[in-house]
Design a protein around this motif. Structure first.
Motif, PDB file in Angstrom:
ATOM      1  N   PRO B 290       0.843  -1.171  -0.147  1.00 55.32           N
ATOM      2  CA  PRO B 290      -0.054   0.006   0.001  1.00 55.32           C
ATOM      3  C   PRO B 290       0.883   1.186   0.144  1.00 55.32           C
ATOM      4  N   ILE B 291       0.412   2.189  -0.602  1.00 51.47           N
ATOM      5  CA  ILE B 291       1.186   3.662  -0.784  1.00 51.47           C
ATOM      6  C   ILE B 291       0.494   4.653  -0.022  1.00 51.47           C
ATOM      7  N   VAL B 292       1.070   5.199   0.895  1.00 46.06           N
ATOM      8  CA  VAL B 292       0.666   6.341   1.713  1.00 46.06           C
ATOM      9  C   VAL B 292       1.624   7.791   1.157  1.00 46.06           C
ATOM     10  N   ALA B 293       0.997   8.471   0.168  1.00 49.49           N
ATOM     11  CA  ALA B 293       1.832   9.709  -0.114  1.00 49.49           C
ATOM     12  C   ALA B 293       0.962  10.923  -0.578  1.00 49.49           C
ATOM     13  N   PRO B 294       1.582  11.873  -0.561  1.00 50.34           N
ATOM     14  CA  PRO B 294       0.820  13.022  -1.060  1.00 50.34           C
ATOM     15  C   PRO B 294      -0.020  13.159  -2.288  1.00 50.34           C
ATOM     16  N   ALA B 295      -1.052  13.649  -2.376  1.00 49.06           N
ATOM     17  CA  ALA B 295      -1.941  13.765  -3.687  1.00 49.06           C
ATOM     18  C   ALA B 295      -1.341  14.735  -4.676  1.00 49.06           C
ATOM     19  N   LEU B 303      -2.289   5.987  -8.746  1.00 50.18           N
ATOM     20  CA  LEU B 303      -2.935   5.257  -7.716  1.00 50.18           C
ATOM     21  C   LEU B 303      -4.365   5.459  -8.315  1.00 50.18           C
ATOM     22  N   PRO B 304      -5.298   4.480  -7.927  1.00 51.80           N
ATOM     23  CA  PRO B 304      -6.618   4.495  -8.188  1.00 51.80           C
ATOM     24  C   PRO B 304      -7.310   5.780  -7.732  1.00 51.80           C
ATOM     25  N   GLU B 305      -8.217   6.248  -8.325  1.00 48.90           N
ATOM     26  CA  GLU B 305      -9.043   7.599  -7.893  1.00 48.90           C
ATOM     27  C   GLU B 305      -9.425   7.365  -6.402  1.00 48.90           C
ATOM     28  N   ALA B 306      -9.928   6.407  -6.054  1.00 51.35           N
ATOM     29  CA  ALA B 306     -10.469   6.387  -4.553  1.00 51.35           C
ATOM     30  C   ALA B 306      -9.486   5.869  -3.529  1.00 51.35           C
ATOM     31  N   ASP B 307      -8.220   5.806  -3.865  1.00 49.27           N
ATOM     32  CA  ASP B 307      -7.345   5.368  -3.056  1.00 49.27           C
ATOM     33  C   ASP B 307      -7.163   6.058  -1.740  1.00 49.27           C
ATOM     34  N   ASP B 308      -7.249   5.350  -0.613  1.00 51.34           N
ATOM     35  CA  ASP B 308      -7.143   6.077   0.564  1.00 51.34           C
ATOM     36  C   ASP B 308      -5.791   6.697   1.044  1.00 51.34           C
ATOM     37  N   GLY B 309      -4.779   6.030   0.165  1.00 45.73           N
ATOM     38  CA  GLY B 309      -3.411   6.452   0.585  1.00 45.73           C
ATOM     39  C   GLY B 309      -3.021   8.004   0.042  1.00 45.73           C
ATOM     40  N   GLU B 331      -4.976  -7.720   7.393  1.00 49.94           N
ATOM     41  CA  GLU B 331      -5.713  -8.279   6.316  1.00 49.94           C
ATOM     42  C   GLU B 331      -6.035  -7.076   5.275  1.00 49.94           C
ATOM     43  N   ARG B 332      -6.515  -5.871   5.865  1.00 48.21           N
ATOM     44  CA  ARG B 332      -6.698  -4.872   4.955  1.00 48.21           C
ATOM     45  C   ARG B 332      -5.314  -4.309   4.231  1.00 48.21           C
ATOM     46  N   CYS B 333      -4.320  -4.452   5.087  1.00 42.05           N
ATOM     47  CA  CYS B 333      -2.808  -3.922   4.352  1.00 42.05           C
ATOM     48  C   CYS B 333      -2.897  -4.859   2.984  1.00 42.05           C
ATOM     49  N   GLN B 334      -2.806  -5.893   3.156  1.00 38.89           N
ATOM     50  CA  GLN B 334      -2.684  -6.947   1.955  1.00 38.89           C
ATOM     51  C   GLN B 334      -3.514  -6.941   0.933  1.00 38.89           C
ATOM     52  N   ALA B 335      -4.954  -6.822   1.353  1.00 40.65           N
ATOM     53  CA  ALA B 335      -5.874  -6.297   0.288  1.00 40.65           C
ATOM     54  C   ALA B 335      -5.827  -4.992  -0.371  1.00 40.65           C
ATOM     55  N   VAL B 336      -5.333  -3.994   0.141  1.00 41.41           N
ATOM     56  CA  VAL B 336      -4.800  -3.102  -0.721  1.00 41.41           C
ATOM     57  C   VAL B 336      -3.650  -3.124  -1.410  1.00 41.41           C
ATOM     58  N   GLY B 337      -2.618  -3.698  -0.868  1.00 42.18           N
ATOM     59  CA  GLY B 337      -1.613  -4.078  -1.690  1.00 42.18           C
ATOM     60  C   GLY B 337      -1.798  -4.774  -2.884  1.00 42.18           C
ATOM     61  N   ALA B 338      -2.713  -5.836  -2.918  1.00 46.54           N
ATOM     62  CA  ALA B 338      -2.969  -6.818  -3.958  1.00 46.54           C
ATOM     63  C   ALA B 338      -3.649  -6.019  -5.136  1.00 46.54           C
ATOM     64  N   GLU B 339      -4.585  -5.213  -4.382  1.00 49.61           N
ATOM     65  CA  GLU B 339      -5.193  -4.109  -5.473  1.00 49.61           C
ATOM     66  C   GLU B 339      -4.164  -3.184  -6.435  1.00 49.61           C
ATOM     67  N   LEU B 340      -3.209  -2.854  -5.829  1.00 46.33           N
ATOM     68  CA  LEU B 340      -2.195  -1.640  -6.268  1.00 46.33           C
ATOM     69  C   LEU B 340      -1.337  -2.859  -7.215  1.00 46.33           C
ATOM     70  N   ARG B 341      -1.059  -3.877  -6.721  1.00 51.67           N
ATOM     71  CA  ARG B 341      -0.033  -4.897  -7.847  1.00 51.67           C
ATOM     72  C   ARG B 341      -0.778  -5.202  -9.148  1.00 51.67           C
ATOM     73  N   GLU B 342      -2.056  -5.349  -8.708  1.00 56.94           N
ATOM     74  CA  GLU B 342      -2.872  -5.599 -10.140  1.00 56.94           C
ATOM     75  C   GLU B 342      -2.776  -4.544 -10.984  1.00 56.94           C
TER      76      GLU B 342
END
Lengths: 192, 1195
Positions: B290-295, B303-309, B331-342
């Motif tokens: 998962p990425i946490v970064a300034p917009a 990143l996806p438009e609705a990404d919380d990061g 679990e949440r961390c891994q789910a976000v990561g999998a989405e970003l990898r895809e």
């Protein structure tokens, strides 16, 4: 050196054999070199005489009218002596069909190299350039009539050369009959 | 390479940045089936990651490591020409950008693609620079994200020229979670956050510390792993300590790649103030973090438009804390990561990046015609293997005649006087008009063995000869001009020589013995086809094998005023027929009146460049011919190539970009036609191999390698890089040592000389062998090392470079003393000067404007020059010639001559200088002088131009930083802007010189003993002042033995005097501070010196005994007896009172310091084997000297 290690490829004998006239008549034919069987050149054993200089035998009694020499001169430590022996055993006007491996690089045509034999037997091998081969033949009492083939080259810069020469009355000019003694020539003490 | 599109990729360097990673990916993934990519870097750098791109590039050229900057433009143009570059891809290379206007001068300019990654906040990067200045010269912009594309459009670039190509990531292999190995064993019980960014203001690392504090306050179990460094590191560490976050934030040094850090961590944090397309985001996405970064705009695109990061309020630590706290749920961390990898796999693959670039190149090169530069095949060579050696065949003497009846009889009589018995003569009269001709021809027509042909119309000598040839029956033909004479043994000698010549030799050409108007003997040079291309030495009167004419060759009848013999000799050469100079004089060459040959030379007709060039006899083959006749470089391999290795070696030889070389090796096979030459020799014992190899080599440079040659030639650019390197040096460097110094890119200069045993090859200029008093020697057991020692020990300049080579045995250990003499260099060319190497493309493409300045300057530039008053201190700035009574003091820099975006107008007004922003340009006072335009941004390679106050005069001056010579005289007030240094940097390539075979001479001051001390090969006691130079470690002819005895240097012909000073002299020296120093120093200080000197002179009168030290044991080193370019003189002098010895390179020093009897001891090499520097390390007080250091520090 054994025949097995010096077995030439079939092609030199075949190449020389192809030059034989169809009708040999009464001409005496001498085959010089390893595997000097008449069959190698398409003749029966009764038609030819064989001689391998490397075997230490003396040359057969001549005179011969036609001599085919394959893979012999390059293996002889004294190539000029071999040619002298052929000259002595051939009839005047007789034909020499000669094969030798040569250095095929044109820039090396006037040079010759004594080096370790490719077969790795520890023997030396004489590799003349094309002109060096021709001159050696000419200075040993032959006139070179023509080349049968002087153009091949392998990746090592060596090739097969074939020529036709005629035995003349001219006395060989290059005679190295007496090898230099192992301990070298005697020293001159008179300052001459 | 055939059929592929050659692309030149220009980059500043390849280091650890995101754009560098994209460069590596570009090379890795560009379709090499369709494209041939070349890499050139243009700015100084250690290029730590260049090896990641190099295997995928056709060639790699790190220009700052090879040549001064001023040579780079012409090199790049040579490169474009020789590689037939169709596309130039410029990525952040400022030189590349500034060359775009020059490219328009090319007849076939390559298409230009400019790749841009990021627009700096202050627009100081290349986006504005290249779009506003050169936008119309760019065919396509490859932009890394929509945000920058928008900026590019904003600068006026048409939309159709802009392609957005995301840099992308290799999510399948390089950045697949399956392939990462965690970098460290981290505490898996805590959320592991990776902060993979430089610790600089742009990344705002202090905000990261605040985020950490917030997470701790929220009770989150976490750690932040910071991987990187930067100028804010101390500040960050201080803040971490202050907030007691040492356990939560762990700092690590930068890593060449972050894959293993991604594998070790759970999320990526960025706090940057601005970004383009951060590569770490792509990589982390691919690795499933998962990425946490300034917009920021670039990141938002990734990143996806609705990404919380995506953090909208960039500066708010709480916002980051909120998101990161949520990721503590595994679990949440891994789910976000999998989405970003895809998302990374589907949207941002490097394969797609390469494909899109490929599409651009195909689009831009569609319809381009590709030249086939392959030369026409030559005819089958003629070989002369049918010349009988024991015959005297008929020789035909062929004499064309036109109005030379008065000389013809003498000519014919010289033929009839030949000692050779079998001669016929054919005389061809070319329709002579003079009255005596007919009678003469009638007469000689009756001579035995002479045939006379009479042509009805005059057709020139070529036609006459060709006509006569039809009647010649001889085995050999000898054309003789009717006014020349044959010497009696001429034919006999020529025939003897020709029948015993090699099978390539078809004719013997004469030496010329002039008579008549001239009286001199001209000996013809050995046959060399490359030389023959440029000048004729094969006169008509050559004995020629009839086979030449039977093959259909004739003299060119289209030549009326020219050198038909030259054309004929070259035409023979196209059939592989060479000549040979006659062994002695054969012909007397009459010079009467003004003959045809004289006329051709007189009228200045460029026969070679005109008629011969039109014949295209050897078009496109000049380099190939040079390689065979007189190559620039011989690669001599001491290692034998097995049959299985030979094919690869010869293929590598054929791939060399520079043909002007030969491989001399024991190898099986032949060289590819049209490429470098191959000269084979049989290897033997080490000594035999060395001797045969060098005897065979004909290059003006030799690269001797302990390997098979493959370790050098596997780099297609090797030969060219060697020759370019020597060319860049001029003649100041004699050799290059190649050693395996791992960690460097191939052929780069190395800072530290490795173990000499690592040297596997040495390259040297054969002309340098003249510096070797005993010629070229080597120890066959260690051939490379011994030659390096020999060259360096003789004062030759030898630089060290890295080239990887895995050789089984060391090639350069200490020599064991069994040196052998090696063959001297063969014919190096006319006057011993070898012809210049034929470098690929050299000079084919040039730009007229380059001839207007001594060195290349950026487009639309002017050079601001500071002049200083010859008598006085006034200074002024001018772009042109100095005003009267002023002289050049410093090139302040290359300024733009027109104002464009991103520049400031520099004016001189009211005794000062001002840089005006764009808004002020129109308000320049009328009396102001415009100087030029400074860059606003400190782009790479620019110098700062500053306003300064000259302390001595109070004048405002313009200075450049950092190398202005008056910086120590001024106080800098403010930086006004930036400008190119002039000439450009780098001006020289920093290299390490060899010190093998040299021992340093070090000078030190023994303050307590009030004397100098010297050491040869060791540092003497006392304060080291400097290394004066280096002596040879071995004694050869022409060297002077030297010893160090009690800190004094003595030679076999020089001993320092140790005489007791006379009382009066001692007194005068003691009181000199009062009597001879004028007003130098305060009185109290001078009195101190007088006291000190009095004590010292009294001590000297007691201690000096008049006995000079003598040599002890073996010499410590050897001085060179004779001066040579590059050597330094060594002078000795002694102090009249205390007997101190002064060694110096400048005899003026001795006078200045009051030393006497200055003597030249010999010469030294300019190397510093012991201290690494020939410069003064620091000022050292020399209290006994008259001028320097005379004032005690306490005064």
């Amino acid at each position: 050196m054994t025949d097995a290690t010096r077995q030439p490829e079939a092609s030199p004998w075949e190449r020389l054999g192809a030059e034989l006239p169809n009708d040999h008549g009464e001409r005496r034919i001498l085959l010089v070199g390893p595997a000097r069987d008449g069959a190698a050149v398409g003749l029966g054993p009764d038609k030819t005489t064989g001689w391998d200089p490397a075997g230490g035998e003396s040359p057969p009694e001549g005179p011969f009218d036609l001599v085919l020499c394959a893979a012999a001169i390059q293996a002889d430590p004294h190539p000029a002596n071999l040619l002298l022996a052929l000259w002595e055993t051939m009839a005047v006007g007789g034909t020499l069909l000669l094969h030798s491996r040569v250095l095929s690089d044109p820039a090396q045509s006037t040079y010759a190299r004594f080096g370790a034999a490719r077969a790795g037997t520890g023997d030396t091998e004489w590799l003349p350039g094309r002109l060096a081969l021709r001159w050696t033949v000419e200075t040993n009492g032959f006139d070179v009539e023509r080349w049968l083939d002087a153009g091949s080259s392998d990746p090592r810069g060596e090739g097969e050369a074939y020529l036709v020469a005629t035995r003349t009355e001219r006395t060989p000019a290059l005679v190295l009959a007496t090898p230099i003694p192992v301990d070298g020539p005697s020293q001159k003490g008179d300052g001459s | 390479m055939s059929g592929r599109i050659p692309i030149l990729y220009l980059a500043p360097w390849i280091t650890h940045g995101g754009s560098d990673k994209n460069t590596i990916d570009w090379f890795r993934w560009i379709d090499r089936e369709r494209f041939a990519p070349y890499l050139i870097t243009t700015q100084p750098s250690a290029n730590p990651l260049i090896d990641q791109a190099a295997p995928f590039a056709e060639e790699v050229w790190v220009l700052p490591d090879l040549m001064p900057a001023e040579q780079m433009p012409s090199f790049i143009f040579d490169f474009i020409s020789s590689r037939r570059i169709e596309v130039i891809h410029v990525m952040n290379s400022r030189l590349g950008f500034d060359l775009l206007p020059d490219l328009t001068a090319l007849p076939e300019p390559p298409a230009v693609v400019v790749q841009l990654h990021v627009e700096e906040v202050d627009k100081s990067g290349y986006v504005r620079y290249v779009t506003t200045r050169y936008g119309n010269l760019v065919d396509r912009f490859s932009i890394s994200n929509e945000h920058v594309a928008e900026a590019v459009r904003g600068y006026g670039v048409p939309a159709e020229k802009i392609e957005v190509v995301y840099t992308g990531v290799d999510a399948e292999d390089e950045f697949s979670p399956d392939h990462g190995t965690p970098a460290e064993e981290l505490d898996r019980g805590r959320l592991q956050i990776l902060y993979g960014a430089r610790i600089t203001d742009q990344k705002d690392p202090l905000l990261m510390v605040d985020v950490a504090a917030g997470l701790r306050d929220r009770g989150v179990q976490f750690q932040i792993q910071v991987v990187g460094d930067g100028d804010l590191e101390d500040e960050v560490r201080a803040k971490i300590a202050k907030l007691r976050l040492d356990d939560e934030i762990v700092l690590h040094p930068p890593a060449p790649g972050l894959r293993d850090w991604y594998a070790a961590c759970d999320a990526l944090l960025l706090t940057s103030k601005f970004e383009g397309i951060p590569v770490v985001v792509f990589e982390a996405m691919a690795m499933g973090l998962p990425i946490v970064a300034p917009a920021l705009p670039g990141i938002r695109e990734m990143l996806p438009e609705a990404d919380d990061g995506l953090i909208e309020d960039r500066g708010s630590a709480d916002a980051y804390v909120e998101v990161l706290a949520g990721l503590a749920d595994q679990e949440r961390c891994q789910a976000v990561g999998a989405e970003l990898r895809e998302r990374a796999r589907s949207h941002f693959s490097v394969q797609e990046m390469a494909k899109l670039h490929g599409d651009i190149y195909l689009d831009l090169t569609a319809g381009r015609e590709r030249r086939d530069d392959r030369p026409e095949p030559l005819p089958e060579p003629l070989r002369f293997v049918d010349r009988a050696v024991l015959e005297q065949p008929l020789v035909s003497v062929l004499i064309p005649h036109y109005n030379q009846a008065r000389f013809l009889r003498e000519c014919l009589e010289s033929v009839r006087a030949q000692t050779y018995p079998n001669v016929e003569v054919v005389v061809v009269d070319d329709a002579s008009t003079e009255t005596d001709a007919a009678a003469m021809l009638d007469e000689i027509g009756g001579w035995d063995g002479v045939e006379v042909l009479r042509l009805a119309a005059n057709g020139g000598p070529s036609r006459a000869r060709n006509t006569g040839l039809e009647r010649c029956r001889g085995r050999y033909i000898l054309p003789v001009d009717s006014d020349n004479l044959l010497l009696p043994d001429a034919i006999a000698g020529l025939v003897t020589q020709l029948v015993s010549a090699g099978e390539e030799v078809g004719f013997i050409y004469p030496n010329l013995d002039f008579f008549g108007n001239r009286d001199e003997y001209h000996e013809a040079p050995p046959y060399n086809l490359y030389t023959l291309l440029h000048a004729n030495f094969c006169d008509t009167c050559s004995l020629i094998d009839r086979d030449v004419f039977d093959a259909g060759l004739r003299y060119h009848e289209g030549i009326h005023l020219g050198h038909e013999d030259w054309e004929f000799a070259l035409r023979l050469a196209t059939h592989g027929v060479r000549g040979e100079p006659a062994h002695g004089p054969t012909i007397r060459y009459r010079k009467w009146g003004f003959n045809r040959s004289d006329s051709v030379d007189h009228v200045g007709d460029d026969f070679a460049g005109g008629f011969l060039a039109e014949q295209k006899l050897f078009a496109g083959r000049e380099a190939e011919i040079k390689a065979r006749e007189m190559p620039a470089l011989s690669v001599v391999a001491l290692g034998r190539s097995e049959e299985s290795e030979s094919a690869a070696l010869l293929a590598a030889l054929a791939r060399q970009s520079c043909i002007d070389c030969e491989l001399v090796a024991d190898v099986v096979g032949t060289a590819a036609p049209g490429g470098p030459a191959l000269r084979r020799f049989p290897a033997g014992t080490p000594a035999e191999t060395l001797l045969r190899g060098l005897d065979t080599a004909r290059g003006s440079f030799v690269a001797l390698t302990a390997g098979t040659g493959a370790e050098l030639l596997e780099h297609p650019e090797f030969v060219e890089q060697v020759l370019r390197r020597f060319e860049a040096h001029g003649e100041s460097v004699d050799g290059i040592v190649l050693a395996d110094a791992a960690g460097n890119f191939d052929f780069c200069a190395i800072d530290e000389i490795p173990d000499p045993g690592a040297a596997h090859s040495v390259i040297w200029r054969r002309a340098s062998e003249s510096n070797l008093p005993f010629g070229l020697l080597a120890d066959p057991a260690t051939p490379i090392g011994s030659i390096v020692r020999l060259l360096a020990g003789a004062g030759c300049e030898v630089e060290w470079r890295h080239l990887s080579a895995a050789l089984s045995s060391p090639a350069a250990g200490p020599a064991d003393g069994s040196w052998i003499e090696l063959p001297a260099a063969a014919d190096l060319g006319v006057g011993g000067r070898p012809p210049a190497p034929l470098l690929p493309g050299a000079g084919e493409y040039t730009v007229p404007r380059w001839k207007l300045t001594p060195t290349w300057v950026a487009p639309l530039s002017t050079v601001a020059i500071r002049y200083r008053e010859r008598i006085g201190e006034r200074r002024l700035i001018s772009p042109g010639n100095p005003p009267q009574h002023f002289e050049l003091e410093h090139f302040v820099g290359g300024l733009r001559s027109t104002g464009v975006q991103g520049t400031k107008k520099l004016i001189s007004v009211d005794g000062t200088f001002k840089a005006l922003s764009r808004e002020e340009w129109r308000a320049v006072p009328a009396h102001a002088v415009e100087i030029g335009y400074l860059e606003e941004a400190p782009l790479p390679g620019l110098d700062s131009v500053a306003l300064a106050l000259h302390r001595g005069t109070g004048q405002h001056v313009l200075v450049s930083l950092p190398e202005d010579p008056i910086l120590h005289e001024v106080d800098v007030i403010e930086s006004l802007g930036f400008a190119d240094p002039f000439p450009l940097r780098p001006r020289n390539v920093e290299v390490q010189r060899s010190r093998l075979g040299l021992v340093g001479l070090v000078k030190a001051v023994d303050v307590a003993g009030r004397r100098h001390r010297y050491g040869i090969g060791e540092v003497p006691a006392g304060e080291v002042v400097l290394e004066l130079g280096a002596l040879a470690e071995t004694g050869l002819q022409g060297r002077i033995p030297a010893w160090i005895v009690d800190g004094f240097l003595i030679t076999d012909r020089y001993r320092p005097p140790r005489r007791k000073p006379a009382a009066y002299a001692a007194l005068r020296w003691s009181v000199e501070p009062m009597t001879g120093w004028g007003d130098l120093g305060p009185t109290s200080a001078r009195l101190k010196v007088i006291a000190s000197r009095s004590v010292q002179s009294a001590r000297s009168r007691r201690s000096l005994d008049g006995v000079s030290p003598g040599p002890q044991g073996d010499p410590d080193g050897w001085l060179f007896e004779s001066p040579r370019t590059g050597l330094l003189p060594l002078y000795a002098a002694h102090h009249p009172i205390n007997g101190d010895q002064l060694l110096t390179r400048d005899p003026g020093d001795a006078v200045h310091l009051g030393y006497l009897d200055t003597q030249l001891l010999g010469f030294m090499a300019p190397a510093a084997p012991l201290t690494d520097t020939l410069l003064d390390r620091h000022a050292t007080s020399i209290p006994w000297a008259r001028r320097s250091g005379h004032v005690p520090q306490t005064a």
